[in-house]
Design a protein around this motif. Sequence first.
Motif, PDB file in Angstrom:
ATOM      1  N   GLY A  81      36.775  40.044  35.878  1.00 47.15           N
ATOM      2  CA  GLY A  81      36.487  39.761  34.480  1.00 47.15           C
ATOM      3  C   GLY A  81      37.483  38.868  33.778  1.00 47.15           C
ATOM      4  N   ALA A  82      38.650  38.603  34.388  1.00 46.97           N
ATOM      5  CA  ALA A  82      39.642  37.738  33.749  1.00 46.97           C
ATOM      6  C   ALA A  82      39.086  36.319  33.600  1.00 46.97           C
ATOM      7  N   ALA A  83      39.217  35.739  32.417  1.00 42.22           N
ATOM      8  CA  ALA A  83      38.682  34.400  32.190  1.00 42.22           C
ATOM      9  C   ALA A  83      39.481  33.340  32.932  1.00 42.22           C
ATOM     10  N   THR A  84      40.812  33.469  32.931  1.00 44.67           N
ATOM     11  CA  THR A  84      41.684  32.504  33.594  1.00 44.67           C
ATOM     12  C   THR A  84      42.812  33.260  34.269  1.00 44.67           C
ATOM     13  N   VAL A  85      43.200  32.818  35.463  1.00 43.26           N
ATOM     14  CA  VAL A  85      44.268  33.453  36.221  1.00 43.26           C
ATOM     15  C   VAL A  85      45.251  32.381  36.670  1.00 43.26           C
ATOM     16  N   VAL A  86      46.539  32.662  36.482  1.00 47.59           N
ATOM     17  CA  VAL A  86      47.613  31.787  36.950  1.00 47.59           C
ATOM     18  C   VAL A  86      48.528  32.607  37.849  1.00 47.59           C
ATOM     19  N   VAL A  87      48.739  32.138  39.079  1.00 48.77           N
ATOM     20  CA  VAL A  87      49.666  32.789  40.008  1.00 48.77           C
ATOM     21  C   VAL A  87      50.833  31.832  40.233  1.00 48.77           C
ATOM     22  N   THR A  88      52.018  32.218  39.798  1.00 53.84           N
ATOM     23  CA  THR A  88      53.177  31.350  39.965  1.00 53.84           C
ATOM     24  C   THR A  88      53.731  31.450  41.384  1.00 53.84           C
ATOM     25  N   LEU A  89      54.201  30.315  41.899  1.00 57.41           N
ATOM     26  CA  LEU A  89      54.663  30.210  43.284  1.00 57.41           C
ATOM     27  C   LEU A  89      56.102  29.744  43.387  1.00 57.41           C
TER      28      LEU A  89
END
Length: 311
Positions: free
Chosen positions: A213-221
Amino acid sequence: MGYAVVLGEALVDLLDSDIDGERVYRQAIGGGPLNVAVGVARLGGGAQFVGSLGDDALGGRIRAFLTAADVGVAGAITVPAPTTLAVVTYAGPEPDFRFYGEPASYGLLGPDDLDLALLEGADVLYCGSIVLLRPDTLAAARRAWSLAPGLRVFDPNVRPRLLNGPAALEGLREVVAEFAAGAHLVKLSAADAVLLYPGEPVEGVAAYLRELGAATVVVTLGAAGAVLAAAEADPVRVPAPKVVAIDATGAGDSVMAALIADLLVDGEPEGPSGWVDRVAFALRVAGLVCESPGGATAMPTRAEVQSRFNT
């Protein structure tokens, strides 16, 4: 421009340091959510910190630090507990946190302690980090999440040393799914993704959180940048600027702070390309943070980011 409510912990970090050839622990005010609130304010956004502070000298110092950083503290309560300490050691620039102090001063905010008018006036609500492991504050976060009229952003900010066995990890995984399902934005680190969803590629984790359900996801690397999953587009990688990192404390928090600050100015972008530009800016903010020691004290202004990266 409105303001963001940042609900979470504030504590004191003891940073393992070398000063004039002597190993010492240097005090630094910290806590992931506190770093986020300070970062938003430094980037020109309005921020209100909501959490519990110890009733000792360190708690008073945290309150004064937030006030000096132009972060509102109307929603911060004082509780009868000593301020929690986090001893921070390093493997290269990456910090490792070990926490001391029970009862945990940061985990004593309950649902009845919330300033409802403050919540109802917020354009952005941030919840996340280690307060989600504390029953009272988890209940407060759930209440705030259900009442928030604006954008909801979430960051699990996992600290493995606070997870007592597989059952605790599974419980946290359920909490992450619960908050992600109602989030406009989820930010997590690659380390968070590995711990929560072992064996899954980060692109798969980002896609899974969007399916919840999350509209936008950011995974930092870290130095490799970030994975972005937005709208209906496939996850994409956004590169980070090249910097000489000396301390990554607060880097992920600064990414979240930059994204929140831009949400306050312009709301959600239209389409994935707008998110790419915002994540790229957030990674420049994090790069600058990594070039200085400490977390909250390293949060830059927009002018400093523009000067450092000639943008």
